[in-house]
Write an enzyme that holds these catalytic residues in place. Structure first.
Site, mmCIF file in Angstrom:
data_model
loop_
_atom_site.group_PDB
_atom_site.id
_atom_site.type_symbol
_atom_site.label_atom_id
_atom_site.label_comp_id
_atom_site.label_asym_id
_atom_site.label_seq_id
_atom_site.Cartn_x
_atom_site.Cartn_y
_atom_site.Cartn_z
ATOM 1 N N ASP A 71 0.820 -1.213 0.000
ATOM 2 C CA ASP A 71 0.000 0.000 0.000
ATOM 3 C C ASP A 71 0.856 1.266 0.000
ATOM 4 O O ASP A 71 1.945 1.278 0.561
ATOM 5 C CB ASP A 71 -0.892 0.035 1.247
ATOM 6 N N ASP A 72 0.290 2.320 -0.600
ATOM 7 C CA ASP A 72 0.834 3.684 -0.604
ATOM 8 C C ASP A 72 1.974 3.858 -1.627
ATOM 9 O O ASP A 72 2.428 2.893 -2.216
ATOM 10 C CB ASP A 72 1.291 4.117 0.798
ATOM 11 N N HIS A 128 -5.710 3.286 -4.659
ATOM 12 C CA HIS A 128 -5.786 3.470 -3.192
ATOM 13 C C HIS A 128 -6.247 4.904 -2.889
ATOM 14 O O HIS A 128 -5.882 5.457 -1.863
ATOM 15 C CB HIS A 128 -4.394 3.197 -2.617
ATOM 16 N N HIS A 176 -5.716 9.679 -0.123
ATOM 17 C CA HIS A 176 -5.609 8.804 1.049
ATOM 18 C C HIS A 176 -6.434 9.310 2.231
ATOM 19 O O HIS A 176 -6.126 9.079 3.395
ATOM 20 C CB HIS A 176 -4.147 8.590 1.467
ATOM 21 N N HIS A 180 3.575 -2.450 4.048
ATOM 22 C CA HIS A 180 3.828 -1.052 3.697
ATOM 23 C C HIS A 180 5.337 -0.899 3.538
ATOM 24 O O HIS A 180 6.062 -1.155 4.494
ATOM 25 C CB HIS A 180 3.340 -0.119 4.813
HETATM 26 ZN ZN ZN Z 1 -2.721 3.305 2.735
#
Ligand code: ZN
Length: 238
Positions: free
Chosen positions: A52-53, A102, A106, A198
């Site tokens: 993610d991210d 995503h 955010h 992450h």
């Molecule tokens: Zn995230």
């Protein structure tokens, strides 16, 4: 006296409803509309590694680790990060990884307007296409939060929500050591698992370090790593 009782009852109902909705908003296995996958229902030893991210300047390091291990993963990117680091996004696509949406900012996608949700998703989709990704774009909500409008929009547009069932680096006591992260993932992964890590920030060096142990450990146990679109093909609807 009757009035007091009524007020207390109404307050109690409001509190109970709020607690129920709060729990639903973070549920991995349920949303009010559309398809949601916390894992894939299969007996085969297949799993997906999802990140993610980002993308950020950490992309090259992560790509090199994955390339050494010969694993393709799925990256749920943030639109605003991708806009700033388009070349990193292009590298992810070029290396054969999948990109998921995503959101753009955010933000928690709870109690947001339809237009806000639409812009967050569509803007990020366009950026993902600009990065050269041609496959189906899956969606993962920031912090796993969703309630009414987001799932409604996703369902209207035939989009799949991808959650996870193995989350090792969200618990501070585990996230601080790559050994602990690896151990947690090894102990909690099962056929069809979706593993969430992450790796896009400097504070997440332990998560990056854990990738090697996770991949080699699970491969030793007979697991194969799939991208999200590949993994979904194994799903047996129950
Ligand atoms: Zn995230």
């Amino acid at each position: 006296m009757k009035k007091v009782f009524l007020v207390i009852t109404i307050l109690a109902v409001i509190i109970i409803c709020a607690v129920v909705l709060w729990n639903i908003s973070k549920a991995r296995t349920f949303q009010f509309f559309g398809e949601i996958y916390p894992r894939v229902n299969t007996n085969e030893k297949v799993v997906a590694l999802t990140f993610d991210d980002g993308p950020t300047i950490k992309t090259d390091e992560v790509l090199s680790v994955l390339s050494d291990l010969n694993v393709k993963a799925t990256f749920f990117v943030i639109g605003a990060d991708l806009e700033k680091n388009m070349s990193q996004g292009q590298k992810l696509v070029g290396a054969g990884h999948e990109l998921g949406n995503h959101t753009y900012s955010h933000n928690r996608m709870v109690l947001k307007s339809y237009d806000f949700v639409r812009q967050e998703i569509e803007k990020t989709d366009s950026l993902i296409r600009e990065a050269g990704y041609k496959g189906e774009i899956f969606f993962r909500p920031p912090n796993g939060k969703k309630l009414f409008v987001l799932p409604y929009y996703l369902n209207q547009h035939d989009r799949k929500t991808i959650m996870w069932d193995v989350e090792a680096d969200s618990y501070p006591e585990i996230a601080s050591s790559s050994e602990m992260i690896t151990k947690y993932v090894m102990g909690n992964t099962k056929p069809g698992s979706i593993i969430l890590l992450h790796v896009m920030f400097d504070s997440r060096n332990e998560s990056v370090k854990a990738i090697k142990g996770i991949v080699t450990g699970l491969k030793q146990k007979g697991y194969n790593f799939k991208t999200m679109s590949e993994l979904l093909k194994y799903n047996i609807s129950s």
